[in-house]
Design an enzyme around this catalytic site. Structure first.
Site, PDB file in Angstrom:
ATOM      1  CG  HIS A 178      71.122  65.804   2.085  1.00 16.18           C
ATOM      2  ND1 HIS A 178      72.476  65.984   1.964  1.00 16.18           N
ATOM      3  CD2 HIS A 178      70.453  67.005   1.890  1.00 16.18           C
ATOM      4  CE1 HIS A 178      72.865  67.084   1.812  1.00 16.18           C
ATOM      5  NE2 HIS A 178      71.677  67.867   1.777  1.00 16.18           N
ATOM      6  CG  HIS A 226      75.663  64.131  -4.530  1.00 15.76           C
ATOM      7  ND1 HIS A 226      74.361  64.922  -4.559  1.00 15.76           N
ATOM      8  CD2 HIS A 226      76.220  64.471  -3.238  1.00 15.76           C
ATOM      9  CE1 HIS A 226      74.440  65.809  -3.679  1.00 15.76           C
ATOM     10  NE2 HIS A 226      75.432  65.402  -3.042  1.00 15.76           N
TER      11      HIS A 226
END
Length: 129
Positions: free
Chosen positions: A78, A36
């Site tokens: 992100h 991730h």
């Protein structure tokens, strides 16, 4: 009758999607390992270095976050803003690619002398092949 038609349509579309997509590469692990935002224990998340670390650790895949710059470039970041992860402030989509490339990602290790940058999508694709 409508429910039956919808059920059949979903079934046909599902079958088409399953048969038209390329198969995923075979995993080296019993379980598929997805890093991730890369392996960001010692380097900033979503940096080229975090993806390199994930590859070195044997991850099968890396998860990335794609954003668009003001001038339409695809970059990896992100958050919708650069505030948390860089030395800058503001929205990613309000900055040009050259402005984003000037920013420095914050290191996860205090005193780390290395400079980390926001990568472009094409750079990550090239790295991960």
């Amino acid at each position: 009758m409508l429910k039956l038609l919808l059920f059949l349509l979903v079934g046909v579309l599902d079958s088409y999607a399953r048969n038209s997509l390329a198969p995923l590469p075979v995993s080296r692990n019993r379980f598929v390992v997805i890093a991730h935002r890369g392996n960001h224990v010692n380097v900033p998340e979503n940096s080229l270095e975090s993806y390199e670390e994930a590859i070195k650790c044997g991850a099968d895949y890396v998860e990335i976050d794609v954003r668009t710059s003001k001038d339409g470039a695809l970059v990896i970041h992100h958050d919708g803003t650069v505030d948390r992860m860089t030395n800058g402030t503001g929205n990613v989509n309000d900055k040009t690619l050259s402005e984003l490339k000037e920013l420095q990602l914050k290191s996860t290790k205090p005193g780390d002398p290395k400079i980390y940058r926001i990568p472009e999508f094409k750079e990550v694709l090239k790295l991960c092949k």
